[in-house]
Motif scaffolding. Structure first.
Motif, PDB file in Angstrom:
ATOM      1  N   ALA A  35     -66.476  26.202-107.057  1.00 53.17           N
ATOM      2  CA  ALA A  35     -66.076  24.802-107.235  1.00 53.17           C
ATOM      3  C   ALA A  35     -65.579  24.553-108.658  1.00 53.17           C
ATOM      4  N   ASP A  36     -66.274  25.097-109.635  1.00 54.89           N
ATOM      5  CA  ASP A  36     -65.875  24.911-111.038  1.00 54.89           C
ATOM      6  C   ASP A  36     -64.503  25.521-111.307  1.00 54.89           C
ATOM      7  N   TYR A  37     -64.283  26.713-110.763  1.00 55.37           N
ATOM      8  CA  TYR A  37     -63.001  27.381-110.989  1.00 55.37           C
ATOM      9  C   TYR A  37     -61.851  26.564-110.405  1.00 55.37           C
ATOM     10  N   LEU A  38     -61.981  26.147-109.154  1.00 59.40           N
ATOM     11  CA  LEU A  38     -60.901  25.399-108.506  1.00 59.40           C
ATOM     12  C   LEU A  38     -60.695  24.036-109.169  1.00 59.40           C
ATOM     13  N   ILE A  71     -78.202  21.049-100.659  1.00 59.19           N
ATOM     14  CA  ILE A  71     -77.571  19.733-100.495  1.00 59.19           C
ATOM     15  C   ILE A  71     -76.927  19.290-101.803  1.00 59.19           C
ATOM     16  N   ASN A  72     -77.655  19.433-102.894  1.00 66.71           N
ATOM     17  CA  ASN A  72     -77.112  19.052-104.201  1.00 66.71           C
ATOM     18  C   ASN A  72     -75.863  19.859-104.549  1.00 66.71           C
ATOM     19  N   THR A  73     -75.848  21.104-104.123  1.00 66.44           N
ATOM     20  CA  THR A  73     -74.687  21.963-104.389  1.00 66.44           C
ATOM     21  C   THR A  73     -73.474  21.496-103.593  1.00 66.44           C
ATOM     22  N   ILE A  74     -73.676  21.133-102.318  1.00 71.24           N
ATOM     23  CA  ILE A  74     -72.562  20.629-101.505  1.00 71.24           C
ATOM     24  C   ILE A  74     -72.024  19.328-102.098  1.00 71.24           C
ATOM     25  N   LYS A  75     -72.920  18.459-102.551  1.00 69.72           N
ATOM     26  CA  LYS A  75     -72.482  17.216-103.186  1.00 69.72           C
ATOM     27  C   LYS A  75     -71.728  17.514-104.490  1.00 69.72           C
ATOM     28  N   TYR A  76     -72.175  18.536-105.187  1.00 71.10           N
ATOM     29  CA  TYR A  76     -71.491  18.972-106.412  1.00 71.10           C
ATOM     30  C   TYR A  76     -70.066  19.435-106.080  1.00 71.10           C
ATOM     31  N   MET A  77     -69.933  20.179-104.983  1.00 68.30           N
ATOM     32  CA  MET A  77     -68.616  20.652-104.571  1.00 68.30           C
ATOM     33  C   MET A  77     -67.720  19.483-104.173  1.00 68.30           C
ATOM     34  N   GLN A  78     -68.312  18.475-103.522  1.00 70.11           N
ATOM     35  CA  GLN A  78     -67.551  17.263-103.207  1.00 70.11           C
ATOM     36  C   GLN A  78     -67.016  16.614-104.479  1.00 70.11           C
ATOM     37  N   ASP A  79     -67.887  16.515-105.467  1.00 74.64           N
ATOM     38  CA  ASP A  79     -67.512  15.867-106.733  1.00 74.64           C
ATOM     39  C   ASP A  79     -66.430  16.648-107.483  1.00 74.64           C
ATOM     40  N   LYS A  80     -66.348  17.951-107.216  1.00 75.16           N
ATOM     41  CA  LYS A  80     -65.370  18.797-107.888  1.00 75.16           C
ATOM     42  C   LYS A  80     -64.047  18.910-107.120  1.00 75.16           C
ATOM     43  N   GLY A  81     -63.898  18.059-106.098  1.00 73.18           N
ATOM     44  CA  GLY A  81     -62.627  18.049-105.366  1.00 73.18           C
ATOM     45  C   GLY A  81     -62.694  18.659-103.982  1.00 73.18           C
ATOM     46  N   ILE A 138     -73.409  13.559 -97.878  1.00 70.29           N
ATOM     47  CA  ILE A 138     -72.339  14.507 -97.583  1.00 70.29           C
ATOM     48  C   ILE A 138     -71.475  13.885 -96.488  1.00 70.29           C
ATOM     49  N   TYR A 139     -70.140  13.905 -96.667  1.00 71.40           N
ATOM     50  CA  TYR A 139     -69.270  13.156 -95.769  1.00 71.40           C
ATOM     51  C   TYR A 139     -68.166  14.052 -95.194  1.00 71.40           C
ATOM     52  N   PRO A 140     -68.438  14.707 -94.067  1.00 70.92           N
ATOM     53  CA  PRO A 140     -67.421  15.568 -93.452  1.00 70.92           C
ATOM     54  C   PRO A 140     -66.250  14.753 -92.905  1.00 70.92           C
ATOM     55  N   LEU A 141     -65.069  15.380 -92.879  1.00 72.05           N
ATOM     56  CA  LEU A 141     -63.859  14.692 -92.431  1.00 72.05           C
ATOM     57  C   LEU A 141     -63.076  15.468 -91.389  1.00 72.05           C
ATOM     58  N   GLY A 142     -63.609  16.602 -90.929  1.00 68.07           N
ATOM     59  CA  GLY A 142     -62.885  17.386 -89.942  1.00 68.07           C
ATOM     60  C   GLY A 142     -63.784  18.413 -89.287  1.00 68.07           C
ATOM     61  N   PHE A 143     -63.172  19.277 -88.481  1.00 72.22           N
ATOM     62  CA  PHE A 143     -63.927  20.279 -87.714  1.00 72.22           C
ATOM     63  C   PHE A 143     -63.146  21.585 -87.646  1.00 72.22           C
ATOM     64  N   GLU A 144     -63.927  22.681 -87.581  1.00 74.22           N
ATOM     65  CA  GLU A 144     -63.367  24.020 -87.365  1.00 74.22           C
ATOM     66  C   GLU A 144     -64.345  24.798 -86.500  1.00 74.22           C
ATOM     67  N   ALA A 145     -63.893  25.323 -85.373  1.00 78.12           N
ATOM     68  CA  ALA A 145     -64.759  26.116 -84.495  1.00 78.12           C
ATOM     69  C   ALA A 145     -64.990  27.496 -85.109  1.00 78.12           C
ATOM     70  N   PRO A 146     -66.228  28.021 -85.043  1.00 73.34           N
ATOM     71  CA  PRO A 146     -66.491  29.367 -85.541  1.00 73.34           C
ATOM     72  C   PRO A 146     -65.575  30.408 -84.900  1.00 73.34           C
ATOM     73  N   HIS A 147     -64.945  31.198 -85.725  1.00 73.10           N
ATOM     74  CA  HIS A 147     -63.996  32.237 -85.294  1.00 73.10           C
ATOM     75  C   HIS A 147     -62.794  31.661 -84.552  1.00 73.10           C
ATOM     76  N   TYR A 148     -62.639  30.332 -84.553  1.00 71.58           N
ATOM     77  CA  TYR A 148     -61.583  29.634 -83.818  1.00 71.58           C
ATOM     78  C   TYR A 148     -61.751  29.774 -82.311  1.00 71.58           C
ATOM     79  N   GLY A 149     -62.918  30.226 -81.872  1.00 71.05           N
ATOM     80  CA  GLY A 149     -63.149  30.437 -80.450  1.00 71.05           C
ATOM     81  C   GLY A 149     -63.609  29.165 -79.752  1.00 71.05           C
ATOM     82  N   ILE A 150     -62.746  28.572 -78.931  1.00 79.17           N
ATOM     83  CA  ILE A 150     -63.091  27.336 -78.217  1.00 79.17           C
ATOM     84  C   ILE A 150     -62.027  27.110 -77.144  1.00 79.17           C
ATOM     85  N   ASP A 151     -62.443  26.660 -75.960  1.00 78.87           N
ATOM     86  CA  ASP A 151     -61.476  26.465 -74.883  1.00 78.87           C
ATOM     87  C   ASP A 151     -61.015  25.010 -74.821  1.00 78.87           C
TER      88      ASP A 151
END
Length: 334
Positions: A35-38, A71-81, A138-151
């Motif tokens: 997160a810091d690098y990006l 949880i604090n780390t995910i919030k930190y990543m949110q704060d970093k963009g 934490i505020y998700p805004l989308g979805f991704e299926a694991p391995h893209y496997g979904i019918d």
């Protein structure tokens, strides 16, 4: 076709970077380092969060709410963009054919669709995940299926609750196969909005991974107004990520910030929306019900543990009973 139809307003080309398979067992210091690098490079990014991860050694399901530092780390990543998307619920249920990491919405063992009620699974488990996320800021805004496997049933269920799907499209209900696109798809049968992943990922075991990234980019760049992306696993050396970013920056790409798109997640009592970089939350749950939901999980865990302990004692008692019965039988025969 742009020339034929005299199209002048072509969308700006955008590339996303997604940090993949982020779950409670990941090294929080490595996540913060990414997160810091990006952030220092002024690059927005996507975080694919697995909210309830199954420990492969014990089979125990671990929730993000059990890991306050995570949880604090995910919030930190949110704060970093960073923008959070849900990467399934627990990335579990089915191993792939080679015994690798589990699928969730696809039977990777038999390479066929799942037989259970996908809509019920999505409504129950992903609503739990959203509640846990909102409860912890934490505020998700989308979805991704694991391995893209979904019918198609899975896509239909996801479409009811998520505006935005990020990844490749599984284009068959008969066997696992994926299709990618060079641009965003909107208002299709399976998607409200599909933001395609088409550049691949960093594979440290493949010495040609960088060549493949460059080749995929050159192919994508044939389409004006393209949108695409790649992903990086945070357990890898961050130098791999830096090499990828340096390449993309050398092409003068613009990086996609998902928060600046119109996204929404809608479950019974919670709505999360984003527009122009701002996130809003509408929480219609009764006061204390978020805590009640979390407490119920602890009660379930305690009940399971007690059931195991009682079962062990019953087995021990039965063994002792057989032992003394056998002793008494020998005394009688004497």
């Amino acid at each position: 076709m742009n020339e034929v139809f005299n199209v002048k307003n072509i969308n700006e080309q955008k590339i996303f970077i997604r940090i993949e398979d982020v779950h409670p067992f990941r090294d929080i210091y490595e996540l913060r380092k990414v997160a810091d690098y990006l952030y220092d490079e002024n690059i927005p990014f996507i975080v694919a969060l697995i909210p309830a991860y199954i420990d492969t050694k014990t089979g125990y399901e671990n929730y993000i709410t059990d890991k306050p530092e995570f949880i604090n780390t995910i919030k930190y990543m949110q704060d970093k963009g960073g923008t959070i998307i849900l990467h399934g619920y627990n990335h579990g249920n089915f191993k792939d054919k080679d015994g690798g990491e589990d699928y969730e919405f696809w039977n990777g063992v038999k390479d066929i669709p799942v037989t259970w009620d996908v809509e019920e699974y999505v409504a129950k488990n992903l609503s739990k995940a959203v509640i846990d996320c909102v409860k912890n800021g934490i505020y998700p805004l989308g979805f991704e299926a694991p391995h893209y496997g979904i019918d198609s049933r899975g896509y239909s269920s996801i479409k009811k609750h998520f505006s935005t799907y990020v990844g490749a499209y599984q284009s068959s209900d008969k066997q696992f196969t994926t299709t990618s696109y060079p641009y965003i798809l909107r208002n299709t049968k399976n998607f409200n909005c599909l933001i395609p992943e088409n550049l691949g990922y960093i594979d440290n075991e493949d010495i040609l991974w960088k060549d493949k990234l460059k080749e995929n980019y050159d192919i994508l760049n044939l389409v004006r107004g393209h949108t695409g992306g790649m992903f990086f696993h945070p357990y890898l050396d961050i130098e791999y990520l830096k090499e990828s970013v340096e390449f993309l920056k050398s092409k003068n790409v613009s990086f996609l910030d998902l928060k600046k798109y119109d996204n929404w997640i809608e479950f019974n009592d919670i709505t999360i929306k984003s527009k122009d970089g701002n996130i809003s939350i509408e929480n219609r749950l009764k006061e204390g019900s978020l805590d009640e939901e979390h407490n119920n999980k602890y009660v379930e865990k305690i009940n399971k543990i007690l059931a195991i302990i009682v079962g062990i004692f019953c087995i021990i008692f039965f063994i002792i009973y057989l032992y003394f019965k056998n002793i008494n039988k020998k005394k009688f025969l004497r």
